[in-house]
Design a protein around this motif. Structure first.
Motif, PDB file in Angstrom:
ATOM      1  N   ILE A 254     -46.988  -5.787  21.456  1.00 25.19           N
ATOM      2  CA  ILE A 254     -47.823  -4.599  21.505  1.00 25.19           C
ATOM      3  C   ILE A 254     -47.902  -4.020  22.908  1.00 25.19           C
ATOM      4  O   ILE A 254     -47.936  -2.811  23.106  1.00 25.19           O
ATOM      5  CB  ILE A 254     -49.254  -4.907  20.973  1.00 25.19           C
ATOM      6  CG1 ILE A 254     -50.108  -3.631  20.965  1.00 25.19           C
ATOM      7  CG2 ILE A 254     -49.908  -6.001  21.806  1.00 25.19           C
ATOM      8  CD1 ILE A 254     -49.594  -2.536  20.061  1.00 25.19           C
ATOM      9  N   TRP A 255     -47.895  -4.914  23.923  1.00 21.91           N
ATOM     10  CA  TRP A 255     -47.943  -4.425  25.295  1.00 21.91           C
ATOM     11  C   TRP A 255     -46.659  -3.677  25.645  1.00 21.91           C
ATOM     12  O   TRP A 255     -46.676  -2.733  26.448  1.00 21.91           O
ATOM     13  CB  TRP A 255     -48.177  -5.577  26.271  1.00 21.91           C
ATOM     14  CG  TRP A 255     -49.562  -6.139  26.163  1.00 21.91           C
ATOM     15  CD1 TRP A 255     -49.931  -7.339  25.635  1.00 21.91           C
ATOM     16  CD2 TRP A 255     -50.771  -5.481  26.557  1.00 21.91           C
ATOM     17  NE1 TRP A 255     -51.296  -7.494  25.674  1.00 21.91           N
ATOM     18  CE2 TRP A 255     -51.842  -6.357  26.239  1.00 21.91           C
ATOM     19  CE3 TRP A 255     -51.070  -4.257  27.144  1.00 21.91           C
ATOM     20  CZ2 TRP A 255     -53.169  -6.048  26.499  1.00 21.91           C
ATOM     21  CZ3 TRP A 255     -52.397  -3.932  27.395  1.00 21.91           C
ATOM     22  CH2 TRP A 255     -53.422  -4.814  27.073  1.00 21.91           C
ATOM     23  N   GLY A 256     -45.559  -4.088  25.046  1.00 25.37           N
ATOM     24  CA  GLY A 256     -44.306  -3.368  25.251  1.00 25.37           C
ATOM     25  C   GLY A 256     -44.365  -1.972  24.653  1.00 25.37           C
ATOM     26  O   GLY A 256     -43.875  -1.008  25.255  1.00 25.37           O
ATOM     27  N   ALA A 257     -44.982  -1.861  23.484  1.00 23.85           N
ATOM     28  CA  ALA A 257     -45.128  -0.552  22.845  1.00 23.85           C
ATOM     29  C   ALA A 257     -46.011   0.374  23.685  1.00 23.85           C
ATOM     30  O   ALA A 257     -45.706   1.559  23.871  1.00 23.85           O
ATOM     31  CB  ALA A 257     -45.710  -0.711  21.447  1.00 23.85           C
ATOM     32  N   VAL A 258     -47.109  -0.194  24.201  1.00 22.59           N
ATOM     33  CA  VAL A 258     -48.008   0.596  25.053  1.00 22.59           C
ATOM     34  C   VAL A 258     -47.285   1.030  26.319  1.00 22.59           C
ATOM     35  O   VAL A 258     -47.396   2.179  26.759  1.00 22.59           O
ATOM     36  CB  VAL A 258     -49.273  -0.221  25.404  1.00 22.59           C
ATOM     37  CG1 VAL A 258     -50.113   0.516  26.449  1.00 22.59           C
ATOM     38  CG2 VAL A 258     -50.094  -0.487  24.153  1.00 22.59           C
ATOM     39  N   LEU A 259     -46.520   0.105  26.915  1.00 26.73           N
ATOM     40  CA  LEU A 259     -45.775   0.413  28.137  1.00 26.73           C
ATOM     41  C   LEU A 259     -44.750   1.509  27.894  1.00 26.73           C
ATOM     42  O   LEU A 259     -44.591   2.422  28.714  1.00 26.73           O
ATOM     43  CB  LEU A 259     -45.079  -0.856  28.652  1.00 26.73           C
ATOM     44  CG  LEU A 259     -44.338  -0.746  29.985  1.00 26.73           C
ATOM     45  CD1 LEU A 259     -45.300  -0.366  31.099  1.00 26.73           C
ATOM     46  CD2 LEU A 259     -43.634  -2.058  30.317  1.00 26.73           C
ATOM     47  N   SER A 260     -44.067   1.442  26.764  1.00 26.87           N
ATOM     48  CA  SER A 260     -43.082   2.477  26.457  1.00 26.87           C
ATOM     49  C   SER A 260     -43.761   3.825  26.222  1.00 26.87           C
ATOM     50  O   SER A 260     -43.220   4.876  26.601  1.00 26.87           O
ATOM     51  CB  SER A 260     -42.256   2.081  25.228  1.00 26.87           C
ATOM     52  OG  SER A 260     -43.075   2.008  24.074  1.00 26.87           O
ATOM     53  N   GLY A 261     -44.947   3.818  25.602  1.00 25.07           N
ATOM     54  CA  GLY A 261     -45.694   5.053  25.391  1.00 25.07           C
ATOM     55  C   GLY A 261     -46.131   5.687  26.698  1.00 25.07           C
ATOM     56  O   GLY A 261     -46.007   6.908  26.892  1.00 25.07           O
ATOM     57  N   LEU A 262     -46.626   4.868  27.618  1.00 27.76           N
ATOM     58  CA  LEU A 262     -47.031   5.369  28.933  1.00 27.76           C
ATOM     59  C   LEU A 262     -45.829   5.886  29.718  1.00 27.76           C
ATOM     60  O   LEU A 262     -45.918   6.901  30.418  1.00 27.76           O
ATOM     61  CB  LEU A 262     -47.735   4.258  29.722  1.00 27.76           C
ATOM     62  CG  LEU A 262     -49.119   3.838  29.206  1.00 27.76           C
ATOM     63  CD1 LEU A 262     -49.618   2.612  29.954  1.00 27.76           C
ATOM     64  CD2 LEU A 262     -50.116   4.993  29.355  1.00 27.76           C
ATOM     65  N   THR A 263     -44.707   5.187  29.585  1.00 24.80           N
ATOM     66  CA  THR A 263     -43.484   5.626  30.263  1.00 24.80           C
ATOM     67  C   THR A 263     -43.035   6.990  29.747  1.00 24.80           C
ATOM     68  O   THR A 263     -42.637   7.866  30.523  1.00 24.80           O
ATOM     69  CB  THR A 263     -42.347   4.605  30.057  1.00 24.80           C
ATOM     70  OG1 THR A 263     -42.784   3.328  30.523  1.00 24.80           O
ATOM     71  CG2 THR A 263     -41.094   5.019  30.804  1.00 24.80           C
ATOM     72  N   ALA A 264     -43.110   7.165  28.429  1.00 21.11           N
ATOM     73  CA  ALA A 264     -42.739   8.449  27.838  1.00 21.11           C
ATOM     74  C   ALA A 264     -43.622   9.568  28.379  1.00 21.11           C
ATOM     75  O   ALA A 264     -43.138  10.662  28.699  1.00 21.11           O
ATOM     76  CB  ALA A 264     -42.846   8.374  26.317  1.00 21.11           C
ATOM     77  N   ALA A 265     -44.921   9.296  28.502  1.00 23.97           N
ATOM     78  CA  ALA A 265     -45.840  10.294  29.041  1.00 23.97           C
ATOM     79  C   ALA A 265     -45.487  10.621  30.487  1.00 23.97           C
ATOM     80  O   ALA A 265     -45.510  11.793  30.896  1.00 23.97           O
ATOM     81  CB  ALA A 265     -47.279   9.788  28.947  1.00 23.97           C
ATOM     82  N   CYS A 266     -45.136   9.599  31.277  1.00 26.67           N
ATOM     83  CA  CYS A 266     -44.741   9.814  32.674  1.00 26.67           C
ATOM     84  C   CYS A 266     -43.453  10.621  32.769  1.00 26.67           C
ATOM     85  O   CYS A 266     -43.319  11.531  33.604  1.00 26.67           O
ATOM     86  CB  CYS A 266     -44.571   8.475  33.389  1.00 26.67           C
ATOM     87  SG  CYS A 266     -46.113   7.615  33.741  1.00 26.67           S
ATOM     88  N   ILE A 267     -42.476  10.291  31.914  1.00 22.53           N
ATOM     89  CA  ILE A 267     -41.201  11.001  31.922  1.00 22.53           C
ATOM     90  C   ILE A 267     -41.415  12.491  31.660  1.00 22.53           C
ATOM     91  O   ILE A 267     -40.885  13.354  32.379  1.00 22.53           O
ATOM     92  CB  ILE A 267     -40.248  10.409  30.863  1.00 22.53           C
ATOM     93  CG1 ILE A 267     -39.736   9.039  31.319  1.00 22.53           C
ATOM     94  CG2 ILE A 267     -39.064  11.341  30.595  1.00 22.53           C
ATOM     95  CD1 ILE A 267     -38.943   8.299  30.265  1.00 22.53           C
ATOM     96  N   CYS A 268     -42.194  12.791  30.654  1.00 18.46           N
ATOM     97  CA  CYS A 268     -42.410  14.193  30.287  1.00 18.46           C
ATOM     98  C   CYS A 268     -43.289  14.917  31.301  1.00 18.46           C
ATOM     99  O   CYS A 268     -43.130  16.128  31.520  1.00 18.46           O
ATOM    100  CB  CYS A 268     -43.003  14.274  28.885  1.00 18.46           C
ATOM    101  SG  CYS A 268     -41.852  13.682  27.614  1.00 18.46           S
ATOM    102  N   THR A 269     -44.209  14.195  31.952  1.00 15.56           N
ATOM    103  CA  THR A 269     -45.019  14.806  32.999  1.00 15.56           C
ATOM    104  C   THR A 269     -44.161  15.168  34.195  1.00 15.56           C
ATOM    105  O   THR A 269     -44.317  16.240  34.796  1.00 15.56           O
ATOM    106  CB  THR A 269     -46.149  13.854  33.438  1.00 15.56           C
ATOM    107  OG1 THR A 269     -46.974  13.554  32.318  1.00 15.56           O
ATOM    108  CG2 THR A 269     -47.012  14.491  34.525  1.00 15.56           C
TER     109      THR A 269
END
Length: 406
Positions: A254-269
């Motif tokens: 689950i922490w990997g999923a959260v990390l990937s979600g945060l990374t996606a937000a950073c990429i798009c920002t």
């Protein structure tokens, strides 16, 4: 130099790296790697063309300025409007993509996704209002975090890779490889955005050319390695649109999923920060040359940033997100509208490169190759050509009215 490289990487690495490795793997199988290698090599001339032009002719107008020098101010202004009117749609799409990854990872609802997207856009607007001294530093931190997490995703996926997953290597033939390559063009759009910021570089010659080479090498390597581990682990079979979540989540839960979600937000920002900065400078340059309303040339007394252009983009974002929230506009439609305008911007920029860099053998050749390659891709835009056509008609009416008043 680190800020220039970070701005280039942030402009280029967008939502494409979140979805295309899985989609192209499903489309062409393991042979999608061929498409990734070819695109990484073919896009380098396009990046270098923009870099050389930015180094020789640094200006807030970016591609619009290059076209003005090569073919006249009126055509240059039209290209500027193509870019300016693509960002009000493209930036919300990027924000919604990043927010969608994050909400999917955390199990949140669609209204929360829209709220997060609005927050990402507001943050990007504020950063650009304060100026690129701060934006560049933040971009370095954000891009650094993106590279670390993508590197982590690649490393943790290696134990799950199997040689057998690369066979049969070409299950759908060469045509599927070609289709994949055409799709991958969108992963490498972004080199033109930083050309609009070249006027603010302390050393445009160094930042534009060297920055492009460093950024292109990093981007190409990240994309290729991500595609290889996506195929080697067959994570695309679970969900091609979210293969990054499965790459990280397979080992980190689950922490990997959260990390990937945060990374996606950073990429798009990172993408929205770069494009908002570029579009607001285009509005400033168009106003300075007389092809946009005079208020667009107003600068913040404190930060010396184009505040009216930033406010205009913010107003457009409110409209687009509101229409999306009501269901009147779908993300698929929003994705298609700015594509043809972006490609026309590249076509004009590459044509300007051929003319302006004609006396330089390297510049002439890379601009010519970039023009030919972009021209091949252009027919794939389909009906979306109607959007730049509408912009052209409105621009013609605006300039005609101005001529009559004179």
């Amino acid at each position: 130099m680190p800020q220039a490289v970070a701005l280039y990487i942030g402009a280029v690495i967008g939502s494409g790296i979140l979805i295309t490795p899985g989609i192209t793997a499903r489309m062409a199988g393991p042979s999608a790697i061929i498409a990734w290698i070819c695109m990484a090599l073919l896009i380098l001339p396009l990046a270098l063309s923009m870099g050389l032009l930015s180094a020789r002719y640094p200006n807030a107008g970016g591609v619009s300025h290059f076209v003005s020098l090569a073919f006249g101010p009126r055509l240059g202004a039209l290209i500027g409007w193509f870019f300016l009117m693509s960002v009000p749609i493209g930036a919300p799409v990027a924000a919604l993509t990043g927010a969608g990854y994050l909400t999917a990872a955390l199990g949140w609802s669609e209204p929360i996704r829209i709220t997060i997207a609005a927050a990402l856009l507001l943050f990007s607007l504020l950063i650009n209002w304060i100026g690129f001294q701060l934006a560049g530093k933040i971009q370095v931190a954000v891009v650094g975090a993106i590279i670390l997490v993508l590197g982590l995703a690649i490393v943790v996926a290696i134990p799950d890779m199997k040689v057998s997953n690369f066979t049969p290597f070409m299950p759908h033939g060469w045509f599927s490889v070609g289709q994949s390559a055409a799709m991958l063009f969108w992963c490498f759009i972004g080199w033109e955005a930083v050309s609009h910021l070249s006027e603010e570089f302390k050393d445009p010659q160094k930042a534009a050319v060297r920055g492009v080479i460093i950024a292109a090498s990093i981007v190409g390597l990240l994309y290729l390695l991500t595609a290889i581990v996506t195929i080697g682990t067959q994570s695309y079979l679970n969900d091609a649109d979210a293969s990054l979540v499965h790459l990280i989540g397979s080992r980190l839960g689950i922490w990997g999923a959260v990390l990937s979600g945060l990374t996606a937000a950073c990429i798009c920002t990172a993408t929205t920060v770069a494009y908002i900065g570029a579009a607001s400078r285009v509005a400033f340059a168009l106003s300075r040359s007389g092809y946009a309303a005079r208020p667009f040339s107003h600068l913040s007394p404190r930060f010396r940033t184009p505040t009216v252009g930033i406010a205009f983009l913010g107003s457009c974002f409110v409209i687009i997100l509101s229409l999306y929230a009501t269901g009147l506009l779908k993300l698929e439609l929003l994705l298609q509208l700015p594509n043809s305008a972006f490609i026309l911007t590249y076509l004009a920029g590459c044509a300007a490169g051929v003319r302006l860099l004609w006396k330089e053998k390297v510049g002439r050749w890379i601009s010519g190759i970039s023009f030919a390659f972009t021209l091949i891709v252009f027919p794939f835009t389909g009906w979306a050509i109607l959007y730049p056509l509408a912009i052209t008609i409105l621009f013609w009416l605006m300039t005609r009215k101005r001529a009559v008043q004179r």
